[in-house]
Design an enzyme around this catalytic site. Structure first.
Site, PDB file in Angstrom:
ATOM      1  N   LYS A 285      71.312  62.612  -5.609  1.00 28.46           N
ATOM      2  CA  LYS A 285      72.169  61.866  -4.815  1.00 28.46           C
ATOM      3  C   LYS A 285      72.502  62.765  -2.810  1.00 28.46           C
ATOM      4  O   LYS A 285      72.505  64.261  -3.784  1.00 28.46           O
ATOM      5  CB  LYS A 285      72.514  61.225  -4.973  1.00 28.46           C
ATOM      6  CG  LYS A 285      73.400  61.913  -6.372  1.00 28.46           C
ATOM      7  CD  LYS A 285      74.635  60.323  -7.191  1.00 28.46           C
ATOM      8  CE  LYS A 285      74.102  59.805  -7.859  1.00 28.46           C
ATOM      9  NZ  LYS A 285      73.771  58.388  -7.657  1.00 28.46           N
ATOM     10  N   ARG A 286      73.455  62.220  -2.240  1.00 31.27           N
ATOM     11  CA  ARG A 286      74.209  63.051  -1.699  1.00 31.27           C
ATOM     12  C   ARG A 286      75.245  64.127  -2.222  1.00 31.27           C
ATOM     13  O   ARG A 286      76.025  62.972  -3.408  1.00 31.27           O
ATOM     14  CB  ARG A 286      74.841  62.929  -0.759  1.00 31.27           C
ATOM     15  CG  ARG A 286      74.321  61.669   0.170  1.00 31.27           C
ATOM     16  CD  ARG A 286      73.808  63.364   0.816  1.00 31.27           C
ATOM     17  NE  ARG A 286      74.901  64.293   1.784  1.00 31.27           N
ATOM     18  CZ  ARG A 286      74.731  64.246   3.069  1.00 31.27           C
ATOM     19  NH1 ARG A 286      73.189  63.915   4.052  1.00 31.27           N
ATOM     20  NH2 ARG A 286      75.526  65.143   3.826  1.00 31.27           N
TER      21      ARG A 286
END
Ligand SMILES: *Cc1c(COP(=O)(O)O)cnc(C)c1O
Length: 808
Positions: free
Chosen positions: A527-528
């Site tokens: 994920k970011r």
């Protein structure tokens, strides 16, 4: 379509569109020729859908989003048209491997993360359920940057997806609007007129989006900025070649890059220009289409539903009011009510720093008429609610969240918890004034991409067990629940997971020179990179585990491979430190001969949709460990659960709903909940206390501080260590102890393979509610009041749609 027909079509495109022949063609040439051949099969259903929507004269849905994180398109189209076998056979008859050809396609990365991927899943689901809809966004020349690591640090380089011909889009020079900026506002015979100082042309590029079984197709319309005049001939003739090219360069800047860094004043200006550019072009297009079918603009809310994906297109409120009032002469009050009847707004974040605000100075200079309309809208709201405790403008700034809320008839959060917190925090006052307006729409993901094509082994197993209907009626996965008790099915399910893990292992060996044992638990966080998502909690646990294994290398440890993936915003210094730390820890741990049979860490660079499709089907454990109250929903968590990875997670976002659905006994819960987070933060010295109470945590932090992962550079990670021992706003230290406990529970559970597979199967069986088809149907009935135009919504497996391309 038969294999022979497809083969002939590919060869024809290779020759006549690409001008090459089989002996000379590169993989890319073949891929583009195949794309054209497949695209040809989409055009008829696309036209048929457009005509059906015109004939129905019903409501159309318009999804406005700054981001569409689409990924590759060819495989999606092949799968949805049911042409996988023909395509594979046609390619092998030409001496090519279909997978090689499919993975040659660059990802369309016109988005950053969850918000943009949601928009892409929604487009596919809108087409699958047959809802007449358009996606509207920006055709960025350069999507999200490419990430690489140099000495463990993130390095960004421009992404270049349009360097090769983009086979899926149709340029529409005829669909263009002039979009103005700056200038003056004047009253003229009772009408207000805005005369912009500069303008650019927004030109449309259309990509058809085909739904499951090719029964319906919608349009993704992306706007590209072009100059109104190509160059200044006078300057050119005087020899000023750079100067002559300036107008064109400036205009094109608007659609040049996704999310330019907005930490500088110029960056902010460009960002606001982008937002207005695509919103205004879209609204002009929507009104043009409406007026070609109807003449009374007061009917607009009955025919037009416009969804704002976050506040980025929130300028749609004042722009629509301007078009209705200034341009079409509707009285202002009526224009506001009419606009509100069309608009609805999805909130994606409660993080204060992510709630958009624009300085009135900037907005006044770029959009003077809009600023004055915002003042009028704000005043009208104040007059209607004399006791209100909010305003749309504060400290010389326009608050886009408040503006979007007041100009929308429905406002939604993206998970049950997030919607509750919205009511209690950011929008508490507006919720008091408009108690009917906020509702929840928990996110979803499209099962076609995230199960059917990403995980063919699992898909085959599911179809063998319960038939193909689960693909567009995902709740049917419940039917496999009893099979969790069937030893034969469990073995097949385990074999599919095992094969996916072996495939990932060989990918990691080939691409990264890392060797991992497919027998080990694959523990994945992708994920970011963000402090609230807490990748640093995960890596701290890895350090503590490494230390403990080192103390007792003959212990009975459960082997793990920890995999990270994700990009940090270029200007987010702390997130980049976390990346550097993960890579530095990985280097030390992976080269430790004593512990490496139990623990490995890998961080493949440049996480994107295609890498997600590769990693998720091969995962055993899904890390969803954000500080409770901070993750609005998450959609990665849903992809993992569907693919049979068990979640270790906090009570945050849609984790709460995942845990309720799959059952608490099939989910590894840890950490504080949102209320406890707020209480903990109020305790003085919470981080120091947590470290004092947990010698493991103290020892892990000491190792970082003492340079165990930065030989010869002791202070390299001081910023992280001091953050985690002092302010620790995201409560990494305070949640560490319980995270460690839950991880050891995971270790024990993984050793009982029968029990683990039972849990994995139940995760798949009970996560069908997270289909974005369900989310879209819910938006249609609760927000848009829109109808699907397919005879049956495709739940019985028979083809009764408009056009059938199913292969038999
Ligand atoms: C699904 C997805 C996301 C969202 O992941 P979260 O874990 O929900 O933040 C981000 N990026 C890509 C490429 C995705 O596929």
């Amino acid at each position: 379509m038969t294999t022979t027909e497809l083969r002939e079509a590919i060869l024809a495109h290779l020759k006549y569109a690409l001008g090459t022949d089989p002996d000379r063609a590169s993989v890319t040439d073949w891929r583009i020729a195949l794309s054209y051949a497949i695209r040809d099969r989409i055009v008829d259903p696309w036209f048929a859908s457009t005509q059906a929507a015109e004939a129905a004269k019903g409501k159309r849905v318009y999804y406005l989003s700054m981001e569409f994180l689409i990924g590759r398109l060819l495989e999606d189209a092949v799968v949805n048209l049911g042409l996988m076998e023909s395509a594979s056979a046609a390619m092998s008859s030409l001496g090519l491997d279909l997978d090689t050809v499919l993975s040659d396609e660059p990802d369309a990365a016109l988005g950053n993360g969850g918000l943009g991927r949601l928009a892409a899943c929604f487009l596919e689901s809108l087409a699958t359920v047959g809802c007449p809809a358009y996606g509207y966004g920006i055709r960025y020349e350069h999507g999200l940057f490419r990430q690489s690591f140099v000495d463990g640090r993130q390095v960004e380089s421009p992404e270049d997806w349009l360097r090769q011909p983009h086979a899926w889009e149709f340029e529409r020079p005829g669909a263009a609007f002039e979009i103005g900026f700056g200038g003056r506002v004047a009253s003229n015979a009772g009408r207000t007129e805005w005369t912009p100082a500069e303008s650019v042309v927004a030109e449309a590029y259309d990509t058809p989006v085909i739904g499951w079984k090719g029964r319906w197709a919608n349009t993704l319309r992306l706007w590209s900025a072009k100059p109104t005049t190509f160059f200044d001939l006078d300057r050119f003739n005087r020899g000023d070649y750079y100067g002559a090219a300036e107008p064109e360069a400036l205009a094109r800047t608007i659609s040049r890059v996704l999310y330019p860094d907005d930490t500088t004043e110029e960056g902010k200006r460009l960002r606001l220009k982008q937002e207005y550019f695509f919103t205004a072009a879209s609204l002009n297009d929507i009104l043009r289409r409406f007026l070609s079918e109807h003449d009374d603009l007061r009917q607009l809310p009955r025919k037009v539903a416009i969804q704002l994906n976050d506040t980025h297109p929130a300028i749609a409120g004042p722009e629509l009011v301007r078009l209705l009032h200034d341009v079409h002469g509707m009285p202002l009050d009526e224009a506001i009510v009419t606009a509100r009847g069309c608009l609805s707004y999805t909130n994606h974040t409660l993080l204060p720093e992510a709630l958009e605000r624009w300085s009135e100075g900037l907005m006044g200079s770029l959009l003077p008429r809009h600023l004055s309309l915002i003042e009028r809208i704000d005043a009208a709201h104040a007059a209607a609610h004399p006791d209100r405790g909010i305003t749309m403008r504060e400290n010389g700034e326009v608050k886009m969240g408040e503006l979007a809320f007041c100009m929308a008839h429905k406002v939604n959060g993206v998970s049950a918890l997030h919607t509750e917190l919205m009511k209690r925090t950011v929008f508490s006052e507006l919720h008091r004034l408009h108690p009917e307006r906020i509702l929840n729409q928990t996110n979803g993901v499209t099962p076609r991409r995230w199960v059917l094509s990403a995980n063919p082994r699992l898909s085959g197993l599911l179809t063998d067990a319960i038939g193909e209907e689960w693909v567009d009626d995902l709740e049917r996965l419940h039917e496999i629940e009893p099979l969790a008790e069937d030893a034969g099915f469990r073995e097949d399910y385990a074999a599919a997971k095992r094969a996916n893990k072996e495939e990932l292992a060989s990918y990691l060996r080939a691409e990264r020179g890392v060797s991992v044992d497919p027998e080990a638990m694959f523990d994945v966080q992708i994920k970011r990179i963000h402090e609230y998502k807490r990748q640093h909690l995960n890596i701290l646990e890895a350090i503590a585990l490494w230390q403990e294994i080192g103390d007792n290398p003959n212990g009975d440890w459960t082997p793990r491979v920890k995999i990270f993936g994700g990009k940090a915003a270029p200007g987010y210094v702390f997130a980049k430190e976390i990346i550097h730390l993960i890579n530095s820890v990985a280097q030390v741990i992976n080269s430790d001969p004593v512990t490496s049979k139990f623990l490995k860490i890998d961080y493949p660079a440049n996480y994107n949709v295609s890498l997600a499709e590769r990693l998720i089907p091969a995962s055993d454990l899904s890390e969803q460990i954000s500080t409770a109250g901070k993750e609005a929903s998450g959609t990665g968590n849903m992809k993992f659960a569907l693919n049979g990875a068990l979640t270790i997670g906090t009570l945050d976002g849609a984790n709460v709903e995942i845990r309720e659905l799959v059952g608490a006994e099939n989910f590894f819960l840890f950490g504080m909940d949102a209320d406890e987070v707020m209480a903990r933060r109020a305790i003085d010295g919470h981080a120091a206390r947590a470290i004092e109470a947990d010698p493991r945590l103290a020892r892990a932090l000491d190792a970082i501080r003492d340079g165990a992962f930065s030989p010869g550079e002791r202070g390299r990670f001081d910023a992280i260590v001091s953050n985690l021992s002092q302010a620790d706003y995201f409560l990494v230290s305070s949640d560490f102890t319980d995270y460690w406990r839950a991880q050891r529970e995971v270790d024990v559970a993984y050793r009982d393979r029968t029990a683990w597979m039972r849990m994995a199967i139940l995760n798949t069986a009970r996560s069908g509610w997270f289909s974005s088809d369900r989310t879209i149907r819910s938006y249609m009935s609760q927000i848009w009041n829109a109808q699907g135009l397919l005879a049956d919504a495709g739940t019985d497996g028979r083809d009764e749609g408009l056009v059938s391309h199913r292969q038999n």
